[in-house]
Design a protein around this motif. Structure first.
Motif, PDB file in Angstrom:
ATOM      1  N   GLU A 204       0.795  -1.230   0.000  1.00 47.72           N
ATOM      2  CA  GLU A 204       0.000   0.000   0.000  1.00 47.72           C
ATOM      3  C   GLU A 204       0.830   1.285   0.000  1.00 47.72           C
ATOM      4  O   GLU A 204       0.282   2.373  -0.101  1.00 47.72           O
ATOM      5  CB  GLU A 204      -0.926   0.007   1.226  1.00 47.72           C
ATOM      6  N   VAL A 205       2.163   1.158   0.152  1.00 44.47           N
ATOM      7  CA  VAL A 205       3.001   2.348   0.295  1.00 44.47           C
ATOM      8  C   VAL A 205       4.054   2.420  -0.810  1.00 44.47           C
ATOM      9  O   VAL A 205       4.276   1.458  -1.541  1.00 44.47           O
ATOM     10  CB  VAL A 205       3.687   2.392   1.685  1.00 44.47           C
ATOM     11  N   ASN A 206       4.727   3.561  -0.906  1.00 44.75           N
ATOM     12  CA  ASN A 206       5.769   3.761  -1.924  1.00 44.75           C
ATOM     13  C   ASN A 206       7.144   3.328  -1.441  1.00 44.75           C
ATOM     14  O   ASN A 206       8.028   3.029  -2.247  1.00 44.75           O
ATOM     15  CB  ASN A 206       5.832   5.237  -2.324  1.00 44.75           C
ATOM     16  N   LEU A 207       7.318   3.322  -0.113  1.00 43.84           N
ATOM     17  CA  LEU A 207       8.644   3.023   0.447  1.00 43.84           C
ATOM     18  C   LEU A 207       8.477   2.377   1.817  1.00 43.84           C
ATOM     19  O   LEU A 207       7.663   2.821   2.621  1.00 43.84           O
ATOM     20  CB  LEU A 207       9.453   4.311   0.590  1.00 43.84           C
ATOM     21  N   LEU A 222      12.106  -9.550   7.360  1.00 41.44           N
ATOM     22  CA  LEU A 222      11.046  -8.561   7.149  1.00 41.44           C
ATOM     23  C   LEU A 222      11.348  -7.707   5.917  1.00 41.44           C
ATOM     24  O   LEU A 222      10.454  -7.433   5.097  1.00 41.44           O
ATOM     25  CB  LEU A 222      10.895  -7.673   8.386  1.00 41.44           C
ATOM     26  N   ALA A 223      12.604  -7.289   5.796  1.00 40.32           N
ATOM     27  CA  ALA A 223      12.989  -6.497   4.625  1.00 40.32           C
ATOM     28  C   ALA A 223      12.837  -7.324   3.347  1.00 40.32           C
ATOM     29  O   ALA A 223      12.379  -6.825   2.308  1.00 40.32           O
ATOM     30  CB  ALA A 223      14.426  -6.009   4.779  1.00 40.32           C
ATOM     31  N   GLU A 224      13.184  -8.601   3.448  1.00 38.74           N
ATOM     32  CA  GLU A 224      13.119  -9.507   2.284  1.00 38.74           C
ATOM     33  C   GLU A 224      11.688  -9.670   1.788  1.00 38.74           C
ATOM     34  O   GLU A 224      11.417  -9.579   0.581  1.00 38.74           O
ATOM     35  CB  GLU A 224      13.695 -10.869   2.692  1.00 38.74           C
ATOM     36  N   CYS A 231       8.105  -3.672  -3.274  1.00 41.43           N
ATOM     37  CA  CYS A 231       8.193  -2.360  -2.642  1.00 41.43           C
ATOM     38  C   CYS A 231       9.655  -2.009  -2.353  1.00 41.43           C
ATOM     39  O   CYS A 231      10.405  -2.824  -1.813  1.00 41.43           O
ATOM     40  CB  CYS A 231       7.408  -2.338  -1.336  1.00 41.43           C
ATOM     41  N   THR A 232      10.078  -0.806  -2.716  1.00 44.24           N
ATOM     42  CA  THR A 232      11.425  -0.345  -2.387  1.00 44.24           C
ATOM     43  C   THR A 232      11.573  -0.341  -0.862  1.00 44.24           C
ATOM     44  O   THR A 232      10.753   0.242  -0.174  1.00 44.24           O
ATOM     45  CB  THR A 232      11.673   1.070  -2.936  1.00 44.24           C
TER      46      THR A 232
END
Length: 238
Positions: A204-207, A222-224, A231-232
């Motif tokens: 839902e977000v850009n970053l 979590l980052a993966e 998502c970037t």
């Protein structure tokens, strides 16, 4: 710019428990040590060191006093060695990790081939395998699973912070590698909740910004999973 926080975030129960136990030992008159960093978060480790709870790499570095077994757990030999040295042991192993250790042992005791899904060099995975007499085949990826030979009976135990999405994919491969597959889904609930929240937000977000120790398997995961949905994502520590 709007900043949104994931519904589920922060330390899980096992980590909160381990840190609280370590902080409690700082109140004692004798020196306390953690065998390895209590958790994979350098800032928390430094804070404890400032309070007199020092991280060491081996029991040989501890002359006397109290040793805290970290949340990732250790093999059975460490308990015996600590006892022989006369050290007071505070066991802060996460209960979910304890279950994974005992499940791995039960698989080997039942003469089944043990497969551990997790990072080969992660201390939790190492501890799980030690409870199974180092007889586990450690699988990090679908590629690792593909090369496992066919066996009659197989038991699977999972690193508590393993990606639930990768878990499902690998289990699909392992089902073809045996006649009898017994799966202990030892990914902890908190991990699943945080991964689900991160994925939902990442869509839902850009970053996405994931905050946590660079040496943390949980935070890296979590980052993966955020990157996996396109998502970037930045993983930052401070």
């Amino acid at each position: 710019m709007e900043i949104r926080i994931a519904e589920n975030c922060g330390f899980c129960y096992g980590v909160k428990r381990a840190v609280a136990m370590a902080q409690k030992t700082a109140e004692n008159d004798f020196t306390s040590y953690t065998l390895g960093p209590i958790i994979h978060n350098p800032q928390v480790v430094q804070s404890l060191a400032d309070d007199g709870v020092r991280a060491v790499n081996s029991l040989e570095e501890i002359p006397d006093g109290q040793v805290i077994i970290r949340s990732h757990g250790v093999g059975p030999a460490i308990y015996k060695e600590a006892e022989d040295k006369g050290l007071d042991v505070v066991d802060a192993t996460c209960p979910h990790v304890k279950k994974a250790q005992q499940d791995a042992k039960s698989v080997v005791d039942d003469n089944m081939t043990l497969v551990i899904l997790g990072e080969k060099k992660h201390p939790e995975v190492i501890s799980i395998n030690l409870w199974a007499g180092n007889k586990g085949i450690i699988v990090e990826s679908e590629k690792d699973a593909e090369i496992i030979p066919f066996v009659e009976n197989m038991g699977v135990v999972v690193q508590t912070t393993f990606s639930q999405f990768k878990f499902q994919s690998i289990i699909g491969i392992l089902e073809k590698k045996t006649k009898n597959l017994k799966v202990f889904k030892t990914i902890c609930t908190a991990t699943q909740e945080r991964q689900n929240s991160a994925v939902e937000l990442a869509k839902e977000v850009n970053l996405m910004i994931v905050i946590g120790g660079k040496n943390s398997g949980n935070t890296n995961r979590l980052a993966e999973v955020c990157r996996d949905v396109g998502c970037t994502t930045y993983h930052i520590e401070t």
